[in-house]
Design a protein around this motif. Structure first.
Motif, PDB file in Angstrom:
ATOM      1  N   PHE A 199      15.188   1.464  66.869  1.00  0.00           N
ATOM      2  CA  PHE A 199      15.661   0.191  66.283  1.00  0.00           C
ATOM      3  C   PHE A 199      16.009  -0.881  66.113  1.00  0.00           C
ATOM      4  CE2 PHE A 199      14.235   3.900  62.889  1.00  0.00           C
ATOM      5  CZ  PHE A 199      12.817   3.340  63.148  1.00  0.00           C
ATOM      6  N   THR A 200      17.029  -0.447  67.408  1.00  0.00           N
ATOM      7  CA  THR A 200      17.596  -2.266  68.285  1.00  0.00           C
ATOM      8  C   THR A 200      17.219  -1.461  69.823  1.00  0.00           C
ATOM      9  OG1 THR A 200      19.128  -1.173  67.923  1.00  0.00           O
ATOM     10  CG2 THR A 200      19.450  -2.106  66.579  1.00  0.00           C
ATOM     11  N   GLY A 201      16.602  -2.532  70.656  1.00  0.00           N
ATOM     12  CA  GLY A 201      16.604  -2.735  71.892  1.00  0.00           C
ATOM     13  C   GLY A 201      17.597  -3.274  73.016  1.00  0.00           C
ATOM     14  N   GLY A 202      17.507  -3.526  74.005  1.00  0.00           N
ATOM     15  CA  GLY A 202      18.133  -3.981  75.067  1.00  0.00           C
ATOM     16  C   GLY A 202      17.966  -5.141  75.419  1.00  0.00           C
ATOM     17  N   ASN A 203      19.026  -5.441  75.944  1.00  0.00           N
ATOM     18  CA  ASN A 203      19.281  -7.041  76.467  1.00  0.00           C
ATOM     19  C   ASN A 203      17.237  -7.141  77.263  1.00  0.00           C
ATOM     20  OD1 ASN A 203      20.992  -7.636  75.290  1.00  0.00           O
ATOM     21  ND2 ASN A 203      22.672  -7.196  77.657  1.00  0.00           N
ATOM     22  N   SER A 204      17.121  -8.688  77.460  1.00  0.00           N
ATOM     23  CA  SER A 204      15.831  -8.262  77.917  1.00  0.00           C
ATOM     24  C   SER A 204      15.243  -7.799  79.700  1.00  0.00           C
ATOM     25  CB  SER A 204      15.015  -9.628  77.889  1.00  0.00           C
ATOM     26  OG  SER A 204      15.941 -10.919  78.791  1.00  0.00           O
ATOM     27  N   GLY A 205      14.767  -7.205  79.955  1.00  0.00           N
ATOM     28  CA  GLY A 205      14.713  -7.016  81.199  1.00  0.00           C
ATOM     29  C   GLY A 205      13.663  -5.253  81.616  1.00  0.00           C
ATOM     30  N   ASP A 206      13.205  -5.300  82.844  1.00  0.00           N
ATOM     31  CA  ASP A 206      12.944  -4.407  83.395  1.00  0.00           C
ATOM     32  C   ASP A 206      12.450  -2.583  82.945  1.00  0.00           C
ATOM     33  OD1 ASP A 206      10.735  -6.305  83.454  1.00  0.00           O
ATOM     34  OD2 ASP A 206      11.531  -6.182  85.809  1.00  0.00           O
ATOM     35  N   VAL A 207      14.127  -2.517  82.565  1.00  0.00           N
ATOM     36  CA  VAL A 207      14.544  -1.150  82.383  1.00  0.00           C
ATOM     37  C   VAL A 207      14.704  -1.060  80.887  1.00  0.00           C
ATOM     38  CG1 VAL A 207      15.972   0.082  82.641  1.00  0.00           C
ATOM     39  CG2 VAL A 207      15.768  -1.243  84.260  1.00  0.00           C
ATOM     40  N   VAL A 208      13.199   0.507  80.633  1.00  0.00           N
ATOM     41  CA  VAL A 208      12.279   0.493  79.425  1.00  0.00           C
ATOM     42  C   VAL A 208      13.466   1.336  78.718  1.00  0.00           C
ATOM     43  CG1 VAL A 208      11.019  -1.213  79.159  1.00  0.00           C
ATOM     44  CG2 VAL A 208      10.749   1.306  79.880  1.00  0.00           C
ATOM     45  N   ALA A 209      13.976   2.732  79.719  1.00  0.00           N
ATOM     46  CA  ALA A 209      15.106   3.839  79.908  1.00  0.00           C
ATOM     47  C   ALA A 209      15.229   4.405  80.486  1.00  0.00           C
ATOM     48  CB  ALA A 209      13.817   4.501  78.878  1.00  0.00           C
ATOM     49  N   ARG A 210      16.863   4.984  80.883  1.00  0.00           N
ATOM     50  CA  ARG A 210      17.286   5.610  81.210  1.00  0.00           C
ATOM     51  C   ARG A 210      18.048   7.012  81.251  1.00  0.00           C
ATOM     52  NH1 ARG A 210      19.711   2.143  85.799  1.00  0.00           N
ATOM     53  NH2 ARG A 210      19.840  -0.104  85.448  1.00  0.00           N
ATOM     54  N   VAL A 211      17.804   7.703  82.351  1.00  0.00           N
ATOM     55  CA  VAL A 211      18.385   8.975  82.275  1.00  0.00           C
ATOM     56  C   VAL A 211      18.627   9.363  82.974  1.00  0.00           C
ATOM     57  CG1 VAL A 211      17.072  11.140  82.041  1.00  0.00           C
ATOM     58  CG2 VAL A 211      16.152   9.706  80.899  1.00  0.00           C
ATOM     59  N   ASP A 212      20.390   9.607  82.977  1.00  0.00           N
ATOM     60  CA  ASP A 212      21.116  10.027  83.369  1.00  0.00           C
ATOM     61  C   ASP A 212      21.221   8.775  84.757  1.00  0.00           C
ATOM     62  OD1 ASP A 212      21.760  12.679  82.874  1.00  0.00           O
ATOM     63  OD2 ASP A 212      20.386  13.237  84.280  1.00  0.00           O
ATOM     64  N   ASP A 213      20.901   8.469  85.455  1.00  0.00           N
ATOM     65  CA  ASP A 213      21.004   7.279  86.962  1.00  0.00           C
ATOM     66  C   ASP A 213      19.363   6.815  87.043  1.00  0.00           C
ATOM     67  OD1 ASP A 213      23.692   7.353  87.102  1.00  0.00           O
ATOM     68  OD2 ASP A 213      24.018   7.966  88.557  1.00  0.00           O
ATOM     69  N   THR A 214      18.899   7.756  86.901  1.00  0.00           N
ATOM     70  CA  THR A 214      16.736   7.318  86.710  1.00  0.00           C
ATOM     71  C   THR A 214      17.473   6.542  85.873  1.00  0.00           C
ATOM     72  OG1 THR A 214      16.950   9.521  87.723  1.00  0.00           O
ATOM     73  CG2 THR A 214      15.136   7.885  87.163  1.00  0.00           C
ATOM     74  N   PRO A 215      16.146   5.282  86.577  1.00  0.00           N
ATOM     75  CA  PRO A 215      15.833   3.835  85.403  1.00  0.00           C
ATOM     76  C   PRO A 215      14.098   4.405  85.389  1.00  0.00           C
ATOM     77  CG  PRO A 215      16.147   3.177  88.035  1.00  0.00           C
ATOM     78  CD  PRO A 215      16.653   4.497  87.759  1.00  0.00           C
ATOM     79  N   ILE A 216      13.977   3.795  83.750  1.00  0.00           N
ATOM     80  CA  ILE A 216      12.201   3.770  83.612  1.00  0.00           C
ATOM     81  C   ILE A 216      12.067   2.472  83.246  1.00  0.00           C
ATOM     82  CG2 ILE A 216      10.403   5.074  82.642  1.00  0.00           C
ATOM     83  CD1 ILE A 216      11.935   7.057  81.784  1.00  0.00           C
ATOM     84  N   TYR A 217      11.060   1.383  84.587  1.00  0.00           N
ATOM     85  CA  TYR A 217      10.113   0.170  84.105  1.00  0.00           C
ATOM     86  C   TYR A 217       9.345   0.339  83.394  1.00  0.00           C
ATOM     87  CZ  TYR A 217      13.760  -0.298  87.999  1.00  0.00           C
ATOM     88  OH  TYR A 217      15.281  -0.445  89.076  1.00  0.00           O
TER      89      TYR A 217
END
Length: 646
Positions: free
Chosen positions: A33-51
């Motif tokens: 229910f809380t998110g991150g700073n505005s940006g294109d990355v919506v998730a990270r698993v280890d060092d792998t981003p999901i855009y």
């Protein structure tokens, strides 16, 4: 036994199984229910981003694929089913599984993945892998050939992880006994029911009441703004009349493909659909013991006690194939290799081999289909070649027209000139509201464009919208009907029905209070029936999760506590459909724990183990996400919120 099997496969069985065997299961689909700073990355698993763009593209492709499979599916329902957060959670789960596989040292080579790809019948014509068919198919589902090969490798690794948990689970007899006792339980009851619809139908509402309600709720009866679109649509079909394929072009294409086939060598060799059972040689079981086990199973096949697929599922130790009957796929002699190929290609269709040794262990092999392809003639291939060349040339014309349309739609104030220049018709949609779009407006990306104020107001054309890989559109609001007040005659039936429902709901509340008061005074079901002036009805032999003459009452019946032996229990409650019922539970009969022969017991335990295996993997999936380096920024899918969730 049949009733138990039906129960296990239904929703009631799955819920009950979770209550008995998995007392505490946390779903792997988290809600943050809380998110991150505005940006294109919506998730990270280890060092792998999901855009975000990748998730949005996956949502679009998934919806498009589902629409291809079910063309009559309601787009609004599809939007509620396939959402960006749901797709993101699935992508995160896949990355977590792949991370676990690679951390364990598991891998699959490009050669292995390519071999699997070549065996896929979806990409074969006359038993031969067809590159053109492969590329068309994978691109239609949002892949390139290279990304599809990567997807195959990832899927094989993920399946190995899943199988390691799901296929090694087991069920114990006492678990089966508990599940049968509750799953096949029957209950008898008597009940009185007041239905909201029946009460509403009996309520008289005057025209004066309807008019008074209308006058006091004018804001509820507004006809919303309506819009009409004009649009230009580009697709392959738009250029069908502009493509002409000559006979010489067909023959040249056929000759070119023949030369490629000859260069490949073996493109038309015999292929066999093969299945096997594997008996591994281990420290506890030497080669002789493994052969003896294989011979024992082969004797069962000869006796006809079960078919090959059934016995493979029960006995094969190849976890990758046993659940699908040991099928290895459609193989060439070269793909199988060694003594396995020698034995397999000497078998008749349906024949089972003697035990065969390989590096993996002892095999029993069978052939379910034999295909000896022949080189097709020009006449046999003519129609397919014609369609492929037409599509290819239409794609070329489409690729040329798309940037031209995009440029002209931006430069011109309307769509008339672009349509005339490209020789395309200017189409018109029916009038629609934004809440109930019709025609081209029902497309998700078109509705997204209508969120732009300049487009919705008709000031400018939309951008070029890509509806699929080969379908593009530019839209413009051609007409607008402002919000207007609906006349009383248009809504009086709806108002009357609303007032009837409200009056009926008030009556139900009064009758509910009256019935509860009677119960507190020690009255029985008959007294409640007299007060409600409704007859008492019976339900006998109702099964948990089964069909009955009143499923709404039956469902609540199994929420009631079990009465003491020889006693009854009466409760008053609202049903899930809004009706009111008073139910007297008369008798409870548990399911029979005994009575299964050895084969039925084994089948039931196997089915139960499969369900437990699925639950086990879901718990492992939850653990891997909780202990892994997983970060989600769900708010970035919809807004630019502050914060980070770990």
């Amino acid at each position: 036994m049949q009733g138990f099997r039906k129960f296990l496969q239904g929703p009631g069985g799955k819920i009950l199984l979770a209550l008995i065997i998995v007392p505490f299961v946390i779903t792997a689909f988290y809600g943050y229910f809380t998110g991150g700073n505005s940006g294109d990355v919506v998730a990270r698993v280890d060092d792998t981003p999901i855009y975000r763009s990748v998730v949005e593209d996956r949502v679009r492709v998934t919806r498009a694929n589902m629409m291809r499979q079910s063309p009559n599916l309601d787009p609004r329902l599809l939007e509620s089913i396939v959402t960006a957060p749901m797709v993101l959670q699935g992508m995160v789960n896949n990355l977590v599984i792949l991370s676990a596989a690679k951390s364990s040292g598991m891998q699959i080579s490009d050669e292995q993945a390519g071999s699997l790809l070549m065996q896929m019948e979806d990409f074969q014509i006359n038993g031969r892998f067809d590159m053109a068919l492969f590329e068309r198919t994978v691109r239609a589902y949002g892949h390139t050939p290279s990304t599809f090969l990567v997807a195959i490798k990832d899927e094989v690794l993920a399946n190995q992880i899943r199988a390691g948990y799901e296929d090694t689970e087991f069920a114990l007899p006492y678990e089966l006994a508990d599940l049968r006792r509750l799953g096949e339980q029957q209950r008898d009851a008597r009940y009185v029911q007041l239905t909201l619809s029946q009460l509403a139908a009996s309520v008289e509402i005057s025209d004066e009441q309807v008019k008074a309600y209308y006058d006091s709720h004018l804001g509820d009866f507004m006809r919303p703004d309506e819009y009409q679109l004009e649009y230009i649509e580009l697709s392959r079909a738009a250029f069908a009349d502009q493509v002409d394929v000559s006979e010489q072009a067909l023959r040249d294409e056929f000759d070119a493909r023949q030369r490629v086939a000859q260069q490949q060598g073996g493109a038309f060799e015999e292929r066999r659909q093969v299945a096997h059972m594997l008996f591994r040689i281990t420290a506890e079981r030497d080669e002789a013991a493994a052969i003896a086990e294989a011979e024992k199973v082969r004797a069962e096949l000869s006796a006809g006690s079960a078919d090959f697929a059934t016995l493979a599922k029960a006995h094969s130790e190849d976890i990758a194939t046993r659940n699908n009957g040991g099928r290895l796929g459609l193989l060439t002699r070269e793909a199988l290799g060694g003594e396995l190929a020698q034995v397999t290609f000497a078998l008749e269709k349906g024949e089972v081999s003697q035990p065969v040794r390989s590096d993996d262990g002892i095999h029993l092999l069978t052939v379910t289909d034999i295909r000896v392809p022949r080189q097709p003639t020009f006449e046999e291939q003519r129609q397919a070649l014609l369609e492929e060349l037409r599509e290819s040339r239409q794609e070329e014309l489409l690729a040329d027209a798309v940037p031209r349309l995009e440029e002209m739609a931006f430069e011109h104030p309307d769509l008339t000139v672009p349509a005339e220049t490209l020789g395309l018709s200017l189409k018109t949609s029916p009038f629609f509201t934004l809440s109930q779009p019709q025609g081209i407006a029902a497309e998700h990306d078109v509705r997204a464009e209508l969120n732009e104020r300049s487009v919705l107001s008709g000031q400018q054309n939309s951008r070029l919208i890509e509806l699929s890989d080969s379908r593009f559109v530019v839209v413009r609001v051609a007409d607008h009907r402002p919000e207007t007040q609906m006349e009383l005659a248009e809504v009086q039936d709806d108002i009357r029905a609303r007032l009837q429902r409200d009056a009926a709901a008030e009556q139900l509340a009064q009758q509910e209070d009256r019935a509860r008061a009677l119960l507190s005074e020690g009255a029985d079901l008959a007294a409640i029936a007299d007060a409600w002036q409704h007859p008492v009805e019976s339900l006998e032999g109702v099964e948990r999760g089964g069909d009955s003459r009143n499923n709404a009452v039956a469902e609540r019946l199994f929420r009631m506590a079990r009465p003491q032996e020889g006693d009854t229990m009466t409760e008053v409650f609202r049903l899930d459909n809004g009706d009111l019922a008073a139910v007297m539970l008369i008798a409870v009969r548990d399911g029979q724990v005994d009575g299964l022969d050895d084969q039925q017991q084994a089948e039931a335990l196997l089915r139960l183990a499969e369900l437990e295996g699925g639950n086990t993997f879901r718990r492992v999936m939850t653990w891997m996400r909780e202990t892994g380096d997983v970060k989600l920024y769900l708010d970035r899918l919809t807004s630019a919120a502050e914060g980070e969730v770990e």
